[in-house]
Design a protein around this motif. Structure first.
Motif, mmCIF file in Angstrom:
data_model
loop_
_atom_site.group_PDB
_atom_site.id
_atom_site.type_symbol
_atom_site.label_atom_id
_atom_site.label_comp_id
_atom_site.label_asym_id
_atom_site.label_seq_id
_atom_site.Cartn_x
_atom_site.Cartn_y
_atom_site.Cartn_z
ATOM 1 N N ASN A 170 0.831 -1.209 0.000
ATOM 2 C CA ASN A 170 0.000 0.000 0.000
ATOM 3 C C ASN A 170 0.863 1.256 0.000
ATOM 4 O O ASN A 170 1.989 1.261 0.496
ATOM 5 N N SER A 171 0.337 2.324 -0.544
ATOM 6 C CA SER A 171 1.051 3.603 -0.538
ATOM 7 C C SER A 171 1.127 4.173 0.869
ATOM 8 O O SER A 171 0.236 3.926 1.700
ATOM 9 N N VAL A 172 2.153 4.944 1.133
ATOM 10 C CA VAL A 172 2.279 5.598 2.431
ATOM 11 C C VAL A 172 1.187 6.656 2.563
ATOM 12 O O VAL A 172 0.654 7.159 1.579
ATOM 13 N N GLY A 173 0.841 6.980 3.798
ATOM 14 C CA GLY A 173 -0.137 8.032 4.053
ATOM 15 C C GLY A 173 -1.587 7.607 3.972
ATOM 16 O O GLY A 173 -2.477 8.452 4.009
ATOM 17 N N LYS A 174 -1.845 6.307 3.893
ATOM 18 C CA LYS A 174 -3.218 5.828 3.780
ATOM 19 C C LYS A 174 -3.803 5.404 5.125
ATOM 20 O O LYS A 174 -4.993 5.094 5.212
ATOM 21 N N THR A 175 -2.985 5.350 6.170
ATOM 22 C CA THR A 175 -3.514 5.058 7.500
ATOM 23 C C THR A 175 -3.837 6.380 8.204
ATOM 24 O O THR A 175 -3.720 7.455 7.607
ATOM 25 N N GLY A 187 -0.269 -0.218 10.684
ATOM 26 C CA GLY A 187 -1.140 -0.481 9.551
ATOM 27 C C GLY A 187 -0.448 -0.639 8.220
ATOM 28 O O GLY A 187 -1.103 -0.936 7.213
ATOM 29 N N LEU A 188 0.880 -0.457 8.186
ATOM 30 C CA LEU A 188 1.579 -0.541 6.906
ATOM 31 C C LEU A 188 2.738 -1.545 6.966
ATOM 32 O O LEU A 188 2.670 -2.612 6.370
ATOM 33 N N VAL A 189 3.813 -1.204 7.688
ATOM 34 C CA VAL A 189 4.961 -2.099 7.839
ATOM 35 C C VAL A 189 5.551 -1.951 9.239
ATOM 36 O O VAL A 189 5.308 -0.970 9.929
ATOM 37 N N TRP A 190 6.345 -2.951 9.640
ATOM 38 C CA TRP A 190 7.199 -2.796 10.810
ATOM 39 C C TRP A 190 8.317 -1.826 10.440
ATOM 40 O O TRP A 190 8.602 -1.624 9.254
ATOM 41 N N GLU A 191 8.982 -1.250 11.440
ATOM 42 C CA GLU A 191 10.031 -0.280 11.131
ATOM 43 C C GLU A 191 11.277 -0.510 11.995
ATOM 44 O O GLU A 191 11.169 -0.795 13.189
ATOM 45 N N TRP A 192 12.433 -0.341 11.358
ATOM 46 C CA TRP A 192 13.700 -0.407 12.081
ATOM 47 C C TRP A 192 13.813 0.754 13.064
ATOM 48 O O TRP A 192 13.349 1.863 12.783
#
Length: 261
Positions: A170-175, A187-192
């Motif tokens: 999914n594109s960023v900014g959609k949550t 809602g998108l990815v895990w992050e380092w």
């Protein structure tokens, strides 16, 4: 005197113009996270709060397109050239080439990127990775509250995301946009994070014979202040299962920056 006054006036307008331009450039991609404190899930049996200084944080995770621009001037981190010390064999696994992310969504978060690569990207932007505490401090906010961790709806939202497939496409900014003005913390990815393994527990520290790969649950649960907060527990467990050169298709990153005094 009048001419000198007009000259100074124009000069002041010029300065104000460039200050406003500079501020807008920062505010478009980063927001200020105000100082505060919170009690983290891990390692605080006495439940003493951790103090977080003010800092800047990217509004969105780094995208495929942005990472491509980084690779154009940082050839050592291209898919075919990066050393295995800095990334495993799944680094940019879905990219078609060194400078081609193929069929991936250009506005989706870049994934299959190691901690070393994420750190290098941020440093090349004059930024850094957020610390674990900084990330968790921001991530505990919903749309209206700095700390929404006690809200059942908030935790259900996070847990429901964990059950979904391929959200990394999914594109960023959609949550939702949280209290601080940050998107996609959930809602998108895990992050380092910079110190993602700062609570990592070895088998020896638990006085057993487990190997590192068996500590997925143990590393996240020991010293947790609230074991009912499974949404956060899963993040700590995930972090405890990875190493700096690991890459996965649902792990991306965003950058932070210190606020100059």
């Amino acid at each position: 005197m009048e001419a000198q006054f007009i000259k100074r006036f124009h000069y002041c307008l010029f300065l104000l113009f460039w200050v406003s331009i500079s501020f807008s450039q920062v505010s478009e991609d980063m927001v200020t996270i105000g100082a505060g404190s919170y009690v983290p899930l891990y390692g605080t049996a006495d439940k003493k709060p951790v103090y977080i200084k003010s800092f800047l944080l990217d509004v969105y995770p780094v995208t495929n397109q942005e990472y491509l621009e980084f690779l154009k001037t940082n050839s050592a981190y291209r898919k075919s050239k990066i050393k295995r010390l800095f990334a495993n064999t799944t680094y940019l696994y879905e990219w078609s080439g060194d400078l081609n992310f193929g069929k991936l969504n250009p506005n989706a978060p870049v994934t299959n990127v190691s901690w070393f690569a994420a750190k290098e990207y941020c440093e090349c932007q004059g930024k850094r990775l957020a610390t674990l505490d900084e990330w968790e401090y921001v991530a505990m906010a919903d749309e209206k509250r700095k700390d929404a961790r006690s809200r059942e709806e908030f935790n259900k939202y996070i847990l429901s995301w964990y059950e979904k497939n391929k959200t990394y496409n999914n594109s960023v900014g959609k949550t939702f946009k949280n209290y601080w003005g940050v998107y996609d913390m959930h809602g998108l990815v895990w992050e380092w994070t910079f110190d993602f393994n700062s609570i990592f527990l070895s088998g020896e520290s638990r006085k057993d014979k487990d190997t590192d790969k068996d500590l997925f649950c143990g590393s996240g649960s020991v010293n947790a202040t609230d074991l009912m907060n499974y949404a956060a527990f899963m993040r700590y467990a995930f972090r405890g299962s990875i190493k700096a050169n690991y890459t996965t298709k649902n792990l991306g990153f965003r950058c932070a920056k210190n606020i100059s005094n």
